[in-house]
Scaffold this active site. Structure first.
Site, PDB file in Angstrom:
ATOM      1  N   LYS A 167       3.751 -50.413-103.724  1.00 23.52           N
ATOM      2  CA  LYS A 167       4.508 -49.677-104.738  1.00 23.52           C
ATOM      3  C   LYS A 167       6.006 -49.619-104.402  1.00 23.52           C
ATOM      4  O   LYS A 167       6.395 -49.890-103.273  1.00 23.52           O
ATOM      5  CB  LYS A 167       3.947 -48.258-104.895  1.00 23.52           C
ATOM      6  CG  LYS A 167       2.448 -48.171-105.023  1.00 23.52           C
ATOM      7  CD  LYS A 167       1.860 -48.833-106.271  1.00 23.52           C
ATOM      8  CE  LYS A 167       0.410 -48.415-106.422  1.00 23.52           C
ATOM      9  NZ  LYS A 167      -0.488 -49.253-107.129  1.00 23.52           N
TER      10      LYS A 167
HETATM   11  C1  LIG Z   1      -2.043 -48.406-107.154  1.00 31.23           C
HETATM   12  C2  LIG Z   1      -2.551 -47.693-108.353  1.00 31.23           C
HETATM   13  C3  LIG Z   1      -3.378 -46.564-108.263  1.00 31.23           C
HETATM   14  C4  LIG Z   1      -3.997 -46.138-106.958  1.00 31.23           C
HETATM   15  O1  LIG Z   1      -3.093 -45.757-105.994  1.00 31.23           O
HETATM   16  P1  LIG Z   1      -3.597 -45.490-104.482  1.00 31.23           P
HETATM   17  O2  LIG Z   1      -2.440 -44.750-103.880  1.00 31.23           O
HETATM   18  O3  LIG Z   1      -3.835 -46.824-103.849  1.00 31.23           O
HETATM   19  O4  LIG Z   1      -4.815 -44.658-104.563  1.00 31.23           O
HETATM   20  C5  LIG Z   1      -3.706 -45.870-109.405  1.00 31.23           C
HETATM   21  N1  LIG Z   1      -3.269 -46.269-110.609  1.00 31.23           N
HETATM   22  C6  LIG Z   1      -2.502 -47.377-110.769  1.00 31.23           C
HETATM   23  C7  LIG Z   1      -2.047 -47.763-112.145  1.00 31.23           C
HETATM   24  C8  LIG Z   1      -2.136 -48.125-109.639  1.00 31.23           C
HETATM   25  O5  LIG Z   1      -1.411 -49.251-109.797  1.00 31.23           O
END
Ligand SMILES: *Cc1c(COP(=O)(O)O)cnc(C)c1O
Length: 363
Positions: free
Chosen positions: A165
């Site tokens: 992210k």
């Molecule tokens: C990455 C992601 C998640 C999950 O995030 P984590 O921190 O890995 O649990 C949830 N929703 C979307 C749209 C994502 O891209």
């Protein structure tokens, strides 16, 4: 990190408190709670809202599986809705048609970096009962809609600091809210439902008993990871234009082709988390293999969630019911996009697309 290692608290302590204050400031919200992933934070949020068996939560069919999985994990039922064919986002109309007596919440997802219109979603919900809005902001830390940051019009907004992210500490996330009651339940539901955190139990040199009022999970972020966030939060807005420039490079080189791009509104700031394109269903998987063989790191974000075997076996949702999500999921690939990608690297990717791949799908 060295300071945290030599401090009494490796887990959630003073560093988390500092970052939470920084988040309140950045988002202009009243309360923030750091969590160890979006997923665990969302489970804690659903538990805090007392959502469980017998309740329905509306989720997009076009999203990462986590958005729906958290609903399953608390025993509630995900109700999948399709996306707009152009923006690939959920709309108030699509949500309205899915509301039943059992609907307790809706989780709009700000896909790829473009925010949904949460204010219009809020205004379109029934006025005679509470349906919570939980924003999935995993792609949109720094994005804006009409000048508003995430969390402004919803009950809860949840972020991910997972490795890929735009803001990351390897694994992590944050919950923000303006509602004091929700916040007070969230700080318990991220810690088993316990009435006092480890830091608070040993306040003023004496031990304080803790209780448990309702069921929670374990979703708190340790200071060891939280210490990676302050500098990134400080600099994230200055990186928006860098990612934007890389995205515009792709657009300018690829615009006169048959490739499909998600439509973007003009009143937004896009976080450019991902750069998905549509290459058509026929050759998508072949194109993925060719790009990989030429050392280009492509991904698929995402095949529609109801097409995953778990959901297929459990709900058998016909593709026609989620047609736009299904079709996009079968034709999309994401091109590499990150602040450090060079124009030479992008040039190479564009050249492979124009010379080798676009002729395969026709111009
Ligand atoms: C990455 C992601 C998640 C999950 O995030 P984590 O921190 O890995 O649990 C949830 N929703 C979307 C749209 C994502 O891209």
């Amino acid at each position: 990190m060295a300071a945290v290692l030599s401090s009494p608290f490796l887990t959630s302590g003073p560093v988390c408190k500092e970052v939470e204050a920084q988040l309140n400031d950045y988002f202009g919200c009243k309360h923030s709670k750091l969590v160890n992933s979006w997923t665990n934070g969302a489970v804690a949020a659903l538990l805090a809202l007392d959502i469980g068996p017998g309740d329905e939560v509306i989720v997009p069919a076009m999203t990462f599986i986590a958005t729906a999985n958290v609903v399953e994990l608390v025993g509630a039922t995900p109700v999948f809705i399709d996306c707009d064919p152009e923006t690939l986002l959920v709309t108030p109309e699509l949500i309205k048609n899915a509301i039943t007596k059992k609907t307790k919440a809706i989780i709009p997802v700000h896909m790829y970096g473009q925010m949904c219109d949460v204010e219009s979603i809020k205004n379109s919900l029934p006025k005679d009962r509470k349906i919570y809005i939980i924003e999935d902001c995993a792609h949109t830390f720094e994005a804006k809609f009409n000048g508003d940051r995430p969390g402004k019009h919803s009950d809860i907004a949840i972020f991910s600091f997972y490795a890929t992210k735009n803001v990351t500490c390897g694994e992590g996330g944050a919950i923000i809210t303006n509602d004091k009651n929700i916040y007070e339940r969230v700080i318990q539901s991220v810690l088993h439902g316990m009435s006092a955190s480890a830091a608070d139990r040993f306040k003023e040199g004496k031990y304080n008993h803790w209780g448990m009022e309702y069921l929670g999970t374990k979703a708190n972020l340790p200071d060891l990871l939280a210490c990676l966030l302050p500098e990134q939060i400080k600099s994230i807005d200055s990186k928006i234009s860098i990612r934007e420039e890389k995205a515009q490079f792709y657009f300018s080189k690829l615009k006169n082709t048959k490739l499909r791009f998600p439509q973007e509104k003009s009143n937004i700031i896009h976080s450019r988390h991902l750069f998905p394109i549509g290459v058509g269903m026929q050759k998508r998987d072949e194109i993925l293999q060719i790009l990989s063989s030429k050392n280009i790191g492509v991904t698929v974000n995402y095949r529609a969630v109801p097409t995953m075997n778990f959901y297929k076996n459990k709900y058998s949702i016909p593709n026609e019911n989620i047609m736009n999500s299904f079709l996009w999921g079968e034709e999309t690939i994401s091109l590499p996009l990150f602040p450090d990608i060079t124009f030479n690297e992008q040039d190479y990717i564009v050249k492979v697309l124009l010379d080798d791949l676009i002729p395969m799908i026709g111009n």
